[in-house]
Scaffold this active site. Structure first.
Site, PDB file in Angstrom:
ATOM      1  N   CYS A 256      39.018  39.862  36.321  1.00 34.21           N
ATOM      2  CA  CYS A 256      39.170  38.540  35.720  1.00 34.21           C
ATOM      3  C   CYS A 256      38.514  38.489  34.334  1.00 34.21           C
ATOM      4  O   CYS A 256      39.056  39.066  33.414  1.00 34.21           O
ATOM      5  CB  CYS A 256      38.656  37.482  36.679  1.00 34.21           C
ATOM      6  SG  CYS A 256      39.329  35.865  36.363  1.00 34.21           S
ATOM      7  N   HIS A 342      42.092  38.113  41.316  1.00 32.72           N
ATOM      8  CA  HIS A 342      40.941  38.292  42.186  1.00 32.72           C
ATOM      9  C   HIS A 342      41.266  39.108  43.419  1.00 32.72           C
ATOM     10  O   HIS A 342      41.756  38.559  44.411  1.00 32.72           O
ATOM     11  CB  HIS A 342      40.397  36.918  42.606  1.00 32.72           C
ATOM     12  CG  HIS A 342      39.718  36.187  41.511  1.00 32.72           C
ATOM     13  ND1 HIS A 342      38.352  36.233  41.328  1.00 32.72           N
ATOM     14  CD2 HIS A 342      40.216  35.423  40.504  1.00 32.72           C
ATOM     15  CE1 HIS A 342      38.041  35.503  40.258  1.00 32.72           C
ATOM     16  NE2 HIS A 342      39.149  34.999  39.742  1.00 32.72           N
ATOM     17  N   GLU A 344      39.366  40.109  45.546  1.00 37.22           N
ATOM     18  CA  GLU A 344      38.517  39.742  46.681  1.00 37.22           C
ATOM     19  C   GLU A 344      38.999  38.458  47.347  1.00 37.22           C
ATOM     20  O   GLU A 344      38.478  38.071  48.397  1.00 37.22           O
ATOM     21  CB  GLU A 344      37.058  39.560  46.217  1.00 37.22           C
ATOM     22  CG  GLU A 344      36.733  38.214  45.557  1.00 37.22           C
ATOM     23  CD  GLU A 344      37.233  38.101  44.112  1.00 37.22           C
ATOM     24  OE1 GLU A 344      37.891  39.045  43.629  1.00 37.22           O
ATOM     25  OE2 GLU A 344      36.953  37.091  43.469  1.00 37.22           O
TER      26      GLU A 344
END
Lengths: 375, 935
Positions: A256, A342, A344
């Site tokens: 990011c 992202h 995650e």
């Protein structure tokens, strides 16, 4: 209208007012009004440091259904400036819940309002762009025009170095394992740390202003620059640090903001998106494999594709299927890459954890001096 | 990658039975369109004539034939399709494809099975293979045993705690399965299950009663790109078939962790199965931990995918069809945004509630408990911005006697009975919850008893609290606003607050409290969208500026139920097309997520709304804004649902296209109708409308037993009976709800004879009769339940002439403009009129298909003012076609225990199949020889 007893409001810099009812902290706050379309994970959204300085509009209308739990926090505290929802639920139901979302926001002094036509707000932001705003938990006797004036001059995260606000202050280590990764914390989310820990990686988390020399002294196998809030061009001195890391060909993964800093470091330009990408359903096309991945995204800036220095061996590896903006960079031969989205999740899909696997593989290969071949 | 096929054979799903309904017309229609767009020659086979997909312009070639391997073989032999697409025709089509493969037919004729490979289908449907696959990829399956005998089942039972659930392999809608609470139950259910399974196999497993039931709709293409379209949470926890559960989309009580856990699993599973197309995955999730089990996978488009498609705006069947011919998700354009692709996941910014529609109003003695065997015939869907609003809207949309949550079963005065109805899943449970909340039972207790998550119960408690406030407070604009935002209808507010509905409405309008209409756009407003698909809500901003120009509103037929099924949807869709062709913008209003009418492509604008008078009136009011005229409405194609709106529409001054409300009333008001027939000299059986027991007995004596007894304004012959003696009559009246409320009951002399049915089109001057149908069972069996034959084979030409004459005279004298359906009985050489319905009937699609007359198109144009002659049609009887068409009813009795199988005047069939041939016998045989029909 006589039936409308809503006393709270989101006042936008262009003068539009959205009425609501307060359920968070009782005060005003200024920030940038944005929206996210993720349908789950309001606590993860609230505690995502990348939302620092933003008043977040949740497009999903029912918020608070499953309460709050410390397990879902993505950082040590909520970082949103405020939240705007359509219908807040004050009686949650979920086995992990330890309290209501309202209690949580109030305990953290975050204003939030409910009863808003969030779809109308989203349509407005979609057509006019993300903008400065003032969130008032109670208009009281104040005139709307006065509030509009204040909104016009409201502070927004692009005005400051907000990374400095959210970054960790002191070095911290976690995880055990063979590989050692230094993570530059510009506003890291817990699940990135957890994803590395799960893979038996030793992680040293360092503040955003750690100079290159100190990072090098830690002798990492690779460096990961975390996501973070605000305009990447304000993220000093992290920009300079990343530039030095790249010059030294340090194995690197940018996530990011970390991806945007890589862009700046290699000489590309970044620019602001009209209203950003925020949600858990964004399709990303891997240009090499042709595969499509559904990703979690939360960014207001992009790396400009035309400015990526192809002659230096840099490639746009991934693009958004919605607007073709850059979603990932890599180098043809160096173990350096980045993703705008992202991997995650949290909130959002867990499909992209392979990004961490690929990064660690690169580190291993680099260690044994095998060349990482790219087409 | 394999070559794209130049021709594809699509298998439909056959007639509507419980478990497999209109959703496959929607899916099949989307698929055929999707294929043809790609320039692929599309061949369709389906036995159900009352479908849009079997219309001429959907596929290139249509075979209305029984869905048997032999018929398919002949079609394949003749057409030589390169590909076969069986994943859009439900279980029927899938089983058929498997059979064709087993018989070697696909190999012999080089037909490639498209979309999901056969192996994937087998992996998903064979309980044993499925279990092994899941275990091999690390997905949790519950401890179970595949058994082939009761003894084996007992062995397993010794190792697991009761209750146990029994699932037969390769069956539809859970047929033959059930939950065993005792070992005796186990024996019974296993025996039934083994008999029901085509491979004599049942799965016995631990019952996860009380666990949350969560579903995901997933799509995968041939390049391994996978997305989840939607997830859904069943209000009724594990133990109730998803088709019988109240469902919300998206899930409401799952945190992101839980949502993603199940989502990741879904993608893992669809990949492991190798599915190319759509798939439905059902989980049981422990409400107290992250534990979950994969319960079932449907490797095909299903009822849930129709619901998911309508709930999200994402056209699953269409995308699945494109994937089947080799397209990648990112190669398929998103027609909603027109700038993105099908490779994304919808984001919802509203709440969707689906409630099943059960047939228990028809089958009073049926066992109403809901379990693993589906009993619903159809469903409604409601969209709104909060759960209580969507729930109350859905209840209204059901079109049952209780349009809101206020109804209470008188038996609930007994607390034990109330508790029982909360513990046991049944069709009245949601009302029982509300009743208990009114009696101050706690949310936790009710949740514990029912297994329904406290989150839902608490919201219903919120509704009950508002009820109390409405009943005890003085009305204020703010209270009115809060009530509307929570989904209370004006009628309900009026009843609670002691005002009249008109007063509520005028107060509301005066305060500026009106619904706004928001768009379903798949992306929560992130992108500008062009879907003309709207729902009402009480919120600030409207997104649906009234359509300009000539426009008309088609009122749909609501949820599928006995007596009003997919046939009316066929009519609605055709009407929308006819309007478009005539230069009118078509606006559709309907509440049924399964059907083609609620595909937003069908009309120029779709309002997904309950079909009650308030909701419809608000749409019309909205469309009259901005200096537009009030659009006219078409009420002839929505069955009784639409007809019931005639009076309210007339009172509001809404123009009704075609037969006016007076014509409608004339036909439905017994006394007026009797007088009318007398005035034009057409005979009917002697009879009277009565409102008291004495008058009823007297009327019956006068007419002479046996008599036909029925309430007026009926739907599909509801509560009709043939009564042979006075004491039976007395008993009937004592138990008739309508009669005891003061509604008249009609008592006619029951005449035995040939029953004949006619659908006719009138423009006010000319009457065209496409054909006369003869019923093959004795009069007194509801026409929807008997076999119908076109043309009438046993009619004398004099009878035909007389029927044509009567039909024309009745249509003209009544002032019919549009359609009229007339039922006659020929008794002792005389022709009597039994019933006249100034609207489309169930037989319209059948007759249209059999005669080739575009009935709906003609009727719609006539309603718009174009005469039949102008359309190129003369009056009178359409020339008899050189074929015989038989319409055979299909029943679902096997699904409903406790229901008697004898047919009477009350309709009991759920659907129909059609057989066409040159002569009667083969046509009849074809109509009869269908899957699912007992021989």
């Amino acid at each position: 209208m006589s039936w409308d007893e809503r006393d709270a409001a989101l006042v936008l810099e262009d003068g539009r007012v959205f009425r609501g009812v307060s359920f968070g902290a009782e005060r005003d706050v200024e920030g940038e009004a944005v929206f996210t379309t993720t349908m789950t994970g309001y606590q993860e959204v609230a505690t995502d440091p990348s939302f620092r300085g933003q008043i977040v509009c949740m497009t999903y209308p029912l918020i608070g259904n499953y309460g709050v739990t410390p397990d879902d926090e993505q950082s040590r505290r909520p970082w949103i400036s405020g939240m705007v929802v359509h219908e807040y639920c004050d009686s949650p139901s979920n086995w992990r819940s330890v309290g209501t979302f309202a209690e949580y926001l109030r305990a953290n002094d975050i204003p939030a309002i409910t009863g808003v036509d969030t779809r109308a707000l989203t349509r407005h932001i979609r057509s006019r762009g993300a903008m400065r705003a003032l969130l008032c938990s109670s208009i009281g006797g104040r005139s709307l025009d006065a509030l509009r004036e204040q909104a016009r001059h409201a502070w927004a995260p692009s005005d400051s170095n907000v990374v400095a606000d959210v970054s960790v202050r002191e070095e911290r280590t976690l995880g055990v394992g063979d590989l050692h990764v230094v993570l530059i914390d510009c506003g890291v989310k817990e699940n990135i740390l957890a994803s590395l820990e799960r893979r038996n990686v030793r992680v040293t988390v360092v503040p955003f202003d750690t100079p290159y020399s100190e990072i090098a002294a830690l002798q990492p196998d690779g460096v990961l620059t975390s996501p973070g809030p605000g305009d990447p061009e304000n993220a000093h001195p992290a920009i300079e640090t990343v530039r030095e890391l790249i010059e030294h060909k340090t194995p690197y993964l940018g996530v990011c903001l970390g991806h945007q800093l890589l862009g700046l470091a290699i000489g590309a330009a970044t620019s602001k998106l009209k209203f950003g990408h925020r949600g858990g359903n964004h399709p990303v096309l891997d240009l090499e494999s042709g595969r499509v991945h559904i990703t979690s995204q939360n960014h207001g800036y992009q790396v400009d594709a035309a400015t990526v220095p192809v002659d230096d061996g840099w490639r746009v590896a991934k693009v958004s299927l919605n607007d073709r903006s850059v979603e990932g960079l890599r180098h043809v031969s160096l173990p350096i890459s980045s993703v705008q989205y992202h991997p995650e999740g949290s909130p959002g899909p867990q499909d992209n954890q392979y990004v961490f696997d690929e990064f660690l593989e690169q580190l291993r290969a680099n260690r044994t001096n095998e060349t990482v071949v790219s087409a | 990658m394999s070559e794209r096929p130049s021709s594809v054979l699509v298998i439909g799903s056959g007639p509507i039975v419980i478990g497999q309904a209109a959703e496959f017309d929607y899916a099949g229609t989307q698929a055929c369109r999707a294929l043809r767009e790609e320039g692929i020659r599309t061949i369709l086979v389906n036995s159900n004539p009352a479908t849009i997909m079997t219309d001429e312009d959907i596929a290139d070639v249509v075979y209305v034939e029984p869905l048997t391997p032999e018929v398919l073989r002949r079609i394949i032999m003749r057409e030589r399709p390169e590909g076969l697409l069986p994943t859009l025709g439900g279980q029927t089509a899938l089983n058929l494809a498997v059979k064709l493969a087993d018989l070697g037919i696909l190999e012999r004729f080089n037909v490639r099975l498209l979309g999901t490979p056969l192996r994937s289908i087998q992996l998903a449907e064979d309980r044993e293979l499925f279990k092994n696959l899941l275990t091999s990829i690390g997905e949790p399956v519950i401890h179970s045993a595949i058994v082939h005998s009761v003894a084996e089942a007992r062995e397993f039972a010794a190792t697991e705690p009761l209750p146990l659930i029994i699932r037969p392999a390769y069956t539809l809608g859970g047929t033959g399965g059930g939950i065993a609470y005792t070992l005796e139950d186990l024996d019974t259910i296993v025996t039934t299950g083994l008999a029901a399974s085509p491979i004599h196999q049942v799965l016995v497993e631990r019952s996860l009663l009380g666990w949350k039931e969560i579903e995901y709709e997933v799509i995968r293409d041939g390049f391994d790109n996978s997305i989840t379209v939607c997830n859904m949470e069943n209000l009724d926890p594990m133990g109730v078939h998803t088709g019988d559960s109240i469902v919300v989309a998206p899930s409401q009580t799952l945190s992101d962790r839980e949502y993603q856990m199940l989502r990741s699993a879904a993608i893992k599973i669809i990949r492991a199965l190798g599915i190319e197309g759509g798939c439905n995955i059902q989980y049981a999730l422990d409400p107290h931990s992250f534990s979950y089990y994969v319960i079932e996978v449907n490797p095909r488009v299903s009822r849930s995918s129709a619901l998911a498609s309508k709930a999200t705006g994402y056209p699953i069947a269409r995308v699945a069809a494109k994937i089947a011919i080799g397209k990648r998700l990112d190669q398929i354009p998103n027609s909603v945004t027109q700038q993105t692709t099908a490779a994304f996941e919808p984001a919802l910014d509203y709440c969707v509630v689906k409630i099943p529609r059960w047939p228990f109003d028809k089958f009073r003695r049926a066992d109403r408990t809901l379990g693993t065997q589906m009993k619903a015939t159809g469903e409604v869907m409601a969209i709104d911005r909060t759960f209580p609003a969507a729930l109350q809207k859905a209840v209204r949309a059901l079109e049952i006697d209780s349009p809101d949550l206020g109804w209470e079963n008188p038996a609930w005065k007994d607390a034990d009975r109330l508790r029982f109805d909360i513990v046991t899943a049944n069709d009245e449970r949601i009302w029982a919850l509300a009743a208990a909340l009114r009696r101050n039972w706690t949310v936790d207790e009710i949740s514990r008893l029912s297994g329904i998550d406290p989150w839902f119960v608490r919201h219903i408690a919120g509704i009950v609290d508002l009820e109390r406030e409405l009943a005890s407070s003085e009305m204020s604009a703010n209270l009115l606003w809060r009530a509307k935002r929570s989904g209370f209808s004006d009628a309900r507010i009026a009843a609670l607050n002691g005002m009249s509905e008109e007063e509520v409405r005028s107060q509301r309008h005066a305060a500026g409290i009106v619904p706004v209409y928001k768009m379903v756009d798949t992306c929560a407003a992130e992108f500008e969208a062009v879907t003309p698909y709207y729902y009402s809500t009480y919120d600030d901003e409207d997104e649906a500026p009234p359509l300009h120009g000539s426009k008309a509103v088609v009122i749909g037929s609501g949820p599928i139920r006995i007596g009003q099924g997919i046939e009316f949807d066929y009519c609605s869709v055709q009407a929308a097309h006819a309007l478009d062709a005539a230069g009118f913008k078509s606006i559709m209003i309907n509440s049924n997520p399964e059907t083609v009418s609620t595909d937003f492509d069908t009309s120029d604008r779709l309002y997904f709304e309950s079909l009650d008078s308030e909701s419809v009136a608000e749409v019309l009011r909205h469309e009259s804004g901005g200096r537009c005229d009030v659009p006219p409405v078409i009420l002839q194609f929505g069955g009784q649902t639409a007809i019931n709106l005639a009076e309210p529409m007339a009172q509001l001054g809404v123009p009704i296209l075609g037969s006016g409300s007076d014509t409608i009333d004339l036909a439905e008001d017994r006394e007026r109708f009797e007088a009318f027939l007398r005035s034009i000299g057409i005979p009917q059986p002697a009879g009277t409308a009565v409102t008291t027991m004495e008058a009823a007995l007297e009327a019956a004596e006068r007419a002479g037993y046996p008599v036909l007894v029925r309430p007026s304004y009926v739907l599909g012959g509801r509560a009709m009976e043939v009564v042979h003696a006075a004491d039976y009559l007395a008993r009937y009246l004592a138990t008739s709800v309508d009669f005891n409320r003061g509604h008249p009951v009609l008592i006619d002399k029951y005449l035995e004879g040939k029953e004949v049915e006619v659908d006719a089109i009138s423009d006010g001057e000319t009457v065209l009769i496409p054909g006369i149908m003869e019923h093959i069972e004795r009069a007194g069996v509801h026409s929807g339940d008997s076999f119908a034959v076109y043309p009438g084979l046993n009619l004398y030409s004099s009878e035909v002439e007389r029927i044509v004459e009567y039909t024309q005279r009745i249509a003209l004298a009544l002032g019919v403009v549009g359609l009229v359906n007339i039922q006659y009985v020929i008794h002792a050489g005389r022709i009597y009129v039994l019933e006249v319905n100034p609207r489309a009937s169930r037989t319209v699609p059948f007759l249209s298909k059999a005669t080739g007359v575009p009935i709906i198109e003609l009727a719609t144009r006539a309603m718009l003012g174009e005469s039949l002659k102008q359309q190129g049609y003369e009056g009178g009887l359409w020339p008899r076609q050189p074929l015989v068409a038989v319409k055979a009813p299909v029943f679902s009795m096997a699904k409903l225990r406790g229901v008697e199988v004898n047919l009477g005047p009350e309709m009991k069939s759920t659907g129909e199949a059609m057989g066409i041939d040159r002569e009667f016998a083969p046509a009849f045989y074809v109509g009869v020889d269908q899957p699912g029909r007992p021989r």
